[in-house]
Design a protein around this motif. Sequence first.
Motif, mmCIF file in Angstrom:
data_model
loop_
_atom_site.group_PDB
_atom_site.id
_atom_site.type_symbol
_atom_site.label_atom_id
_atom_site.label_comp_id
_atom_site.label_asym_id
_atom_site.label_seq_id
_atom_site.Cartn_x
_atom_site.Cartn_y
_atom_site.Cartn_z
ATOM 1 N N GLY A 30 -1.336 0.211 -5.987
ATOM 2 C CA GLY A 30 -0.810 0.174 -7.344
ATOM 3 C C GLY A 30 -1.763 0.820 -8.319
ATOM 4 O O GLY A 30 -2.613 1.643 -7.945
ATOM 5 N N ASP A 31 -1.627 0.441 -9.561
ATOM 6 C CA ASP A 31 -2.504 0.938 -10.610
ATOM 7 C C ASP A 31 -3.953 0.621 -10.283
ATOM 8 O O ASP A 31 -4.266 -0.452 -9.784
ATOM 9 C CB ASP A 31 -2.136 0.316 -11.957
ATOM 10 C CG ASP A 31 -0.712 0.641 -12.374
ATOM 11 O OD1 ASP A 31 -0.188 1.664 -11.889
ATOM 12 O OD2 ASP A 31 -0.145 -0.124 -13.164
ATOM 13 N N GLU A 32 -4.815 1.570 -10.542
ATOM 14 C CA GLU A 32 -6.252 1.411 -10.310
ATOM 15 C C GLU A 32 -6.575 1.098 -8.856
ATOM 16 O O GLU A 32 -7.598 0.478 -8.558
ATOM 17 C CB GLU A 32 -6.820 0.339 -11.236
ATOM 18 C CG GLU A 32 -6.606 0.644 -12.708
ATOM 19 C CD GLU A 32 -7.015 -0.483 -13.616
ATOM 20 O OE1 GLU A 32 -7.670 -1.441 -13.152
ATOM 21 O OE2 GLU A 32 -6.666 -0.432 -14.802
ATOM 22 N N GLY A 33 -5.682 1.488 -7.933
ATOM 23 C CA GLY A 33 -5.941 1.308 -6.513
ATOM 24 C C GLY A 33 -5.758 -0.100 -5.985
ATOM 25 O O GLY A 33 -6.033 -0.372 -4.826
ATOM 26 N N ARG A 34 -5.298 -1.014 -6.819
ATOM 27 C CA ARG A 34 -5.081 -2.393 -6.374
ATOM 28 C C ARG A 34 -3.800 -2.480 -5.554
ATOM 29 O O ARG A 34 -2.774 -1.914 -5.943
ATOM 30 C CB ARG A 34 -5.001 -3.344 -7.560
ATOM 31 C CG ARG A 34 -6.317 -3.486 -8.294
ATOM 32 C CD ARG A 34 -6.230 -4.535 -9.350
ATOM 33 N NE ARG A 34 -5.093 -4.252 -10.231
ATOM 34 C CZ ARG A 34 -4.963 -4.719 -11.456
ATOM 35 N NH1 ARG A 34 -5.869 -5.505 -11.964
ATOM 36 N NH2 ARG A 34 -3.916 -4.410 -12.187
ATOM 37 N N PRO A 35 -3.829 -3.181 -4.422
ATOM 38 C CA PRO A 35 -2.619 -3.295 -3.605
ATOM 39 C C PRO A 35 -1.579 -4.193 -4.265
ATOM 40 O O PRO A 35 -1.912 -5.130 -4.990
ATOM 41 C CB PRO A 35 -3.125 -3.913 -2.301
ATOM 42 C CG PRO A 35 -4.384 -4.592 -2.661
ATOM 43 C CD PRO A 35 -4.969 -3.856 -3.828
ATOM 44 N N ARG A 36 -0.332 -3.857 -4.023
ATOM 45 C CA ARG A 36 0.779 -4.676 -4.510
ATOM 46 C C ARG A 36 1.957 -4.479 -3.566
ATOM 47 O O ARG A 36 1.931 -3.612 -2.697
ATOM 48 C CB ARG A 36 1.170 -4.301 -5.939
ATOM 49 C CG ARG A 36 1.730 -2.912 -6.075
ATOM 50 C CD ARG A 36 2.073 -2.590 -7.539
ATOM 51 N NE ARG A 36 2.724 -1.305 -7.662
ATOM 52 C CZ ARG A 36 4.026 -1.091 -7.542
ATOM 53 N NH1 ARG A 36 4.848 -2.102 -7.300
ATOM 54 N NH2 ARG A 36 4.548 0.114 -7.660
ATOM 55 N N VAL A 37 2.972 -5.288 -3.730
ATOM 56 C CA VAL A 37 4.181 -5.160 -2.923
ATOM 57 C C VAL A 37 5.256 -4.520 -3.792
ATOM 58 O O VAL A 37 5.611 -5.048 -4.851
ATOM 59 C CB VAL A 37 4.663 -6.528 -2.392
ATOM 60 C CG1 VAL A 37 5.999 -6.398 -1.681
ATOM 61 C CG2 VAL A 37 3.619 -7.120 -1.461
ATOM 62 N N ALA A 38 5.755 -3.388 -3.344
ATOM 63 C CA ALA A 38 6.840 -2.702 -4.032
ATOM 64 C C ALA A 38 8.148 -3.096 -3.362
ATOM 65 O O ALA A 38 8.269 -3.022 -2.142
ATOM 66 C CB ALA A 38 6.641 -1.190 -3.962
ATOM 67 N N GLN A 39 9.105 -3.518 -4.169
ATOM 68 C CA GLN A 39 10.381 -3.958 -3.609
ATOM 69 C C GLN A 39 11.104 -2.790 -2.954
ATOM 70 O O GLN A 39 11.252 -1.724 -3.531
ATOM 71 C CB GLN A 39 11.246 -4.562 -4.703
ATOM 72 C CG GLN A 39 12.528 -5.163 -4.176
ATOM 73 C CD GLN A 39 13.290 -5.923 -5.251
ATOM 74 O OE1 GLN A 39 12.734 -6.340 -6.238
ATOM 75 N NE2 GLN A 39 14.572 -6.084 -5.032
ATOM 76 N N ARG A 40 11.515 -2.995 -1.723
ATOM 77 C CA ARG A 40 12.255 -1.998 -0.956
ATOM 78 C C ARG A 40 13.389 -2.716 -0.233
ATOM 79 O O ARG A 40 13.271 -3.099 0.914
ATOM 80 C CB ARG A 40 11.370 -1.312 0.097
ATOM 81 C CG ARG A 40 10.137 -0.676 -0.418
ATOM 82 C CD ARG A 40 10.387 0.818 -0.702
ATOM 83 N NE ARG A 40 9.137 1.533 -0.886
ATOM 84 C CZ ARG A 40 8.548 1.719 -2.058
ATOM 85 N NH1 ARG A 40 9.079 1.190 -3.138
ATOM 86 N NH2 ARG A 40 7.433 2.405 -2.149
ATOM 87 N N GLY A 41 14.433 -2.969 -0.899
ATOM 88 C CA GLY A 41 15.536 -3.695 -0.281
ATOM 89 C C GLY A 41 15.884 -4.918 -1.087
ATOM 90 O O GLY A 41 15.713 -4.956 -2.300
ATOM 91 N N GLY A 42 16.340 -5.924 -0.411
ATOM 92 C CA GLY A 42 16.877 -7.095 -1.080
ATOM 93 C C GLY A 42 15.849 -8.073 -1.591
ATOM 94 O O GLY A 42 14.687 -8.052 -1.227
ATOM 95 N N ALA A 43 16.311 -8.911 -2.476
ATOM 96 C CA ALA A 43 15.517 -10.015 -3.010
ATOM 97 C C ALA A 43 16.457 -11.210 -3.136
ATOM 98 O O ALA A 43 17.657 -11.051 -3.333
ATOM 99 C CB ALA A 43 14.921 -9.662 -4.358
ATOM 100 N N SER A 44 15.910 -12.392 -2.987
ATOM 101 C CA SER A 44 16.716 -13.599 -3.170
ATOM 102 C C SER A 44 15.864 -14.678 -3.806
ATOM 103 O O SER A 44 14.635 -14.636 -3.752
ATOM 104 C CB SER A 44 17.290 -14.086 -1.835
ATOM 105 O OG SER A 44 16.252 -14.528 -0.986
ATOM 106 N N MET A 45 16.543 -15.625 -4.430
ATOM 107 C CA MET A 45 15.865 -16.731 -5.074
ATOM 108 C C MET A 45 16.435 -18.019 -4.502
ATOM 109 O O MET A 45 17.658 -18.149 -4.365
ATOM 110 C CB MET A 45 16.089 -16.665 -6.584
ATOM 111 C CG MET A 45 15.281 -17.657 -7.343
ATOM 112 S SD MET A 45 15.317 -17.448 -9.149
ATOM 113 C CE MET A 45 16.722 -16.458 -9.489
#
Length: 70
Positions: A30-45
């Motif tokens: 992510g920004d400034e090289g920090r890892p993050r999870v990018a949504q690729r597909g579904g999400a549920s709550m």
Amino acid sequence: MQAVLCDICEQPIRGEALELHLIRGEAVSGDEGRPRVAQRGGASMQFLCGGCGSWLRDAIEHLRVGLRGA
């Protein structure tokens, strides 16, 4: 007033509750090289009552401890 039902035991939620967001994604830089999870597909709550939420937290901790020892 309509009651929110627990997605595990299907009982009305009263008092303590847990809201669980499940996101299917991919680990990226992510920004400034920090890892993050990018949504690729579904999400549920999911909504859980206090008892089911405690059970789920305990199950996750049990898996974490078990996998560290593997």
